[in-house]
Design a protein around this motif. Structure first.
Motif, PDB file in Angstrom:
ATOM      1  N   ILE A 123     -56.926  27.214 -23.339  1.00 56.81           N
ATOM      2  CA  ILE A 123     -57.646  27.168 -24.613  1.00 56.81           C
ATOM      3  C   ILE A 123     -59.147  27.110 -24.369  1.00 56.81           C
ATOM      4  CG2 ILE A 123     -58.077  25.758 -26.677  1.00 56.81           C
ATOM      5  CD1 ILE A 123     -55.076  24.883 -26.447  1.00 56.81           C
ATOM      6  N   LYS A 124     -59.586  26.289 -23.425  1.00 55.59           N
ATOM      7  CA  LYS A 124     -61.021  26.162 -23.151  1.00 55.59           C
ATOM      8  C   LYS A 124     -61.620  27.465 -22.646  1.00 55.59           C
ATOM      9  CE  LYS A 124     -60.332  22.072 -21.055  1.00 55.59           C
ATOM     10  NZ  LYS A 124     -60.628  20.893 -20.222  1.00 55.59           N
ATOM     11  N   ARG A 125     -60.847  28.227 -21.878  1.00 57.52           N
ATOM     12  CA  ARG A 125     -61.350  29.499 -21.360  1.00 57.52           C
ATOM     13  C   ARG A 125     -61.461  30.542 -22.476  1.00 57.52           C
ATOM     14  NH1 ARG A 125     -60.200  26.381 -17.567  1.00 57.52           N
ATOM     15  NH2 ARG A 125     -60.749  26.693 -15.376  1.00 57.52           N
ATOM     16  N   PHE A 126     -60.505  30.558 -23.398  1.00 60.95           N
ATOM     17  CA  PHE A 126     -60.615  31.459 -24.539  1.00 60.95           C
ATOM     18  C   PHE A 126     -61.801  31.057 -25.418  1.00 60.95           C
ATOM     19  CE2 PHE A 126     -56.075  32.777 -23.892  1.00 60.95           C
ATOM     20  CZ  PHE A 126     -56.324  34.142 -23.849  1.00 60.95           C
ATOM     21  N   ALA A 127     -61.995  29.747 -25.596  1.00 64.83           N
ATOM     22  CA  ALA A 127     -63.132  29.273 -26.390  1.00 64.83           C
ATOM     23  C   ALA A 127     -64.450  29.696 -25.759  1.00 64.83           C
ATOM     24  CB  ALA A 127     -63.070  27.753 -26.532  1.00 64.83           C
ATOM     25  N   PHE A 128     -64.546  29.609 -24.450  1.00 61.87           N
ATOM     26  CA  PHE A 128     -65.764  30.031 -23.749  1.00 61.87           C
ATOM     27  C   PHE A 128     -66.024  31.520 -23.951  1.00 61.87           C
ATOM     28  CE2 PHE A 128     -67.220  32.035 -19.726  1.00 61.87           C
ATOM     29  CZ  PHE A 128     -68.561  31.709 -19.834  1.00 61.87           C
ATOM     30  N   LEU A 129     -64.977  32.337 -23.831  1.00 56.39           N
ATOM     31  CA  LEU A 129     -65.140  33.787 -23.995  1.00 56.39           C
ATOM     32  C   LEU A 129     -65.577  34.153 -25.411  1.00 56.39           C
ATOM     33  CD1 LEU A 129     -62.065  35.112 -21.978  1.00 56.39           C
ATOM     34  CD2 LEU A 129     -64.481  35.221 -21.316  1.00 56.39           C
ATOM     35  N   GLN A 130     -65.179  33.327 -26.394  1.00 58.17           N
ATOM     36  CA  GLN A 130     -65.561  33.577 -27.781  1.00 58.17           C
ATOM     37  C   GLN A 130     -66.892  32.925 -28.144  1.00 58.17           C
ATOM     38  OE1 GLN A 130     -62.332  32.303 -30.290  1.00 58.17           O
ATOM     39  NE2 GLN A 130     -60.866  33.736 -29.380  1.00 58.17           N
ATOM     40  N   PRO A 190     -68.188  25.376 -24.132  1.00 62.64           N
ATOM     41  CA  PRO A 190     -68.911  25.479 -22.863  1.00 62.64           C
ATOM     42  C   PRO A 190     -68.043  26.111 -21.780  1.00 62.64           C
ATOM     43  CG  PRO A 190     -68.155  23.239 -23.190  1.00 62.64           C
ATOM     44  CD  PRO A 190     -67.817  23.994 -24.449  1.00 62.64           C
ATOM     45  N   ASN A 191     -68.675  26.509 -20.711  1.00 57.15           N
ATOM     46  CA  ASN A 191     -67.964  27.126 -19.595  1.00 57.15           C
ATOM     47  C   ASN A 191     -67.227  26.054 -18.803  1.00 57.15           C
ATOM     48  OD1 ASN A 191     -67.086  28.444 -17.328  1.00 57.15           O
ATOM     49  ND2 ASN A 191     -69.010  29.496 -16.938  1.00 57.15           N
ATOM     50  N   PRO A 192     -65.889  26.052 -18.817  1.00 62.12           N
ATOM     51  CA  PRO A 192     -65.141  25.023 -18.094  1.00 62.12           C
ATOM     52  C   PRO A 192     -65.290  25.125 -16.582  1.00 62.12           C
ATOM     53  CG  PRO A 192     -63.633  26.640 -19.028  1.00 62.12           C
ATOM     54  CD  PRO A 192     -65.002  26.965 -19.546  1.00 62.12           C
ATOM     55  N   LEU A 193     -65.662  26.301 -16.083  1.00 64.56           N
ATOM     56  CA  LEU A 193     -65.860  26.452 -14.641  1.00 64.56           C
ATOM     57  C   LEU A 193     -67.126  25.740 -14.183  1.00 64.56           C
ATOM     58  CD1 LEU A 193     -64.882  30.193 -14.188  1.00 64.56           C
ATOM     59  CD2 LEU A 193     -63.519  28.184 -13.628  1.00 64.56           C
ATOM     60  N   LEU A 194     -68.130  25.670 -15.049  1.00 65.75           N
ATOM     61  CA  LEU A 194     -69.372  24.980 -14.692  1.00 65.75           C
ATOM     62  C   LEU A 194     -69.258  23.479 -14.875  1.00 65.75           C
ATOM     63  CD1 LEU A 194     -72.075  27.301 -16.274  1.00 65.75           C
ATOM     64  CD2 LEU A 194     -71.399  27.140 -13.877  1.00 65.75           C
ATOM     65  N   GLN A 195     -68.442  23.072 -15.841  1.00 67.72           N
ATOM     66  CA  GLN A 195     -68.357  21.658 -16.186  1.00 67.72           C
ATOM     67  C   GLN A 195     -67.210  20.944 -15.513  1.00 67.72           C
ATOM     68  OE1 GLN A 195     -68.353  21.502 -20.477  1.00 67.72           O
ATOM     69  NE2 GLN A 195     -70.512  21.030 -20.379  1.00 67.72           N
ATOM     70  N   GLY A 196     -66.533  21.604 -14.630  1.00 67.58           N
ATOM     71  CA  GLY A 196     -65.367  20.977 -14.027  1.00 67.58           C
ATOM     72  C   GLY A 196     -64.230  20.852 -15.009  1.00 67.58           C
ATOM     73  N   GLY A 197     -64.323  21.601 -16.134  1.00 67.65           N
ATOM     74  CA  GLY A 197     -63.254  21.604 -17.105  1.00 67.65           C
ATOM     75  C   GLY A 197     -63.165  20.345 -17.933  1.00 67.65           C
TER      76      GLY A 197
END
Length: 197
Positions: free
Chosen positions: A158-165, A169-176
């Motif tokens: 869900i967080k990755r889809f939210a980032f793409l939209q 925030p980018n979960p890869l930068l924030q440690g998810g």
């Protein structure tokens, strides 16, 4: 998307709880191991139960902590290749990995292991070692651990889809993990910029 992101925060809270709990399991395992070694060497007294509880605790640390590891982005990655890709590409790769590999594997492991847990509980299965422990609690760690990992996988998806939209925030930068507000406050501009890549 806001409702789904609220759902991810609930899952993340659960993962953080278990992630912090397993730290105490490491301590307990260490204390039991030391006490067992001292008892054997100094007093020639030992118990298979002490040895087995160490194995149980060791299994619990890895199985119950897997979701927290995913939350903190501390799992194994091939950074040599990933570092050459844009954040959007890396996010798409993560989405495919979660949907195609992680979630089906978690489902399979839960389906495969649950009957073993039930069978061991109903039969009262006990270790074949003298003084050994009952087996169903350690068996139950397998479906429990994979359920936690699967939940965290859903949260990360869900967080990755939210980032793409551009809705998160980018979960890869924030440690998810958006549980650390200070970390979150330092990331919005960077993650917003990455959305354009």
């Amino acid at each position: 998307m806001g409702t789904l992101l609220n759902f991810t925060r609930l899952i993340d809270t659960i993962s953080r709880f278990f992630g912090k709990m397993v730290i105490w399991l490491v301590l307990a395992s260490t204390v039991i191991s030391a006490a067992n070694a001292i008892a054997r060497k100094a007093f020639n007294v030992g118990s298979n139960a002490f040895l087995e509880i160490q194995w149980y605790l060791f299994a619990a640390v890895f199985l119950l902590g897997a979701g927290y590891t995913f939350l903190k982005n501390a799992h194994v990655r091939i950074d040599v290749l990933a570092s050459k890709l844009s954040m959007r590409t890396r996010t798409y790769i993560d989405i495919v990995g979660i949907v195609v590999f992680l979630l089906p594997m978690c489902w399979f492991m839960i389906q495969f292991s649950w009957p073993v847990v039930v069978g061991a509980y109903q039969s009262g299965e006990v270790s074949s070692n003298a003084g050994g422990l009952i087996r169903w609690p350690v068996y139950a760690l397998v479906p429990g651990g994979f359920a936690l990992l699967g939940l965290q996988g859903l949260s990360e998806l869900i967080k990755r889809f939210a980032f793409l939209q551009g809705a998160g925030p980018n979960p890869l930068l924030q440690g998810g993990d958006d549980g650390d507000q200070a970390e979150q406050d330092h990331q919005p501009d960077q993650s917003a910029g990455e959305t354009q890549k």
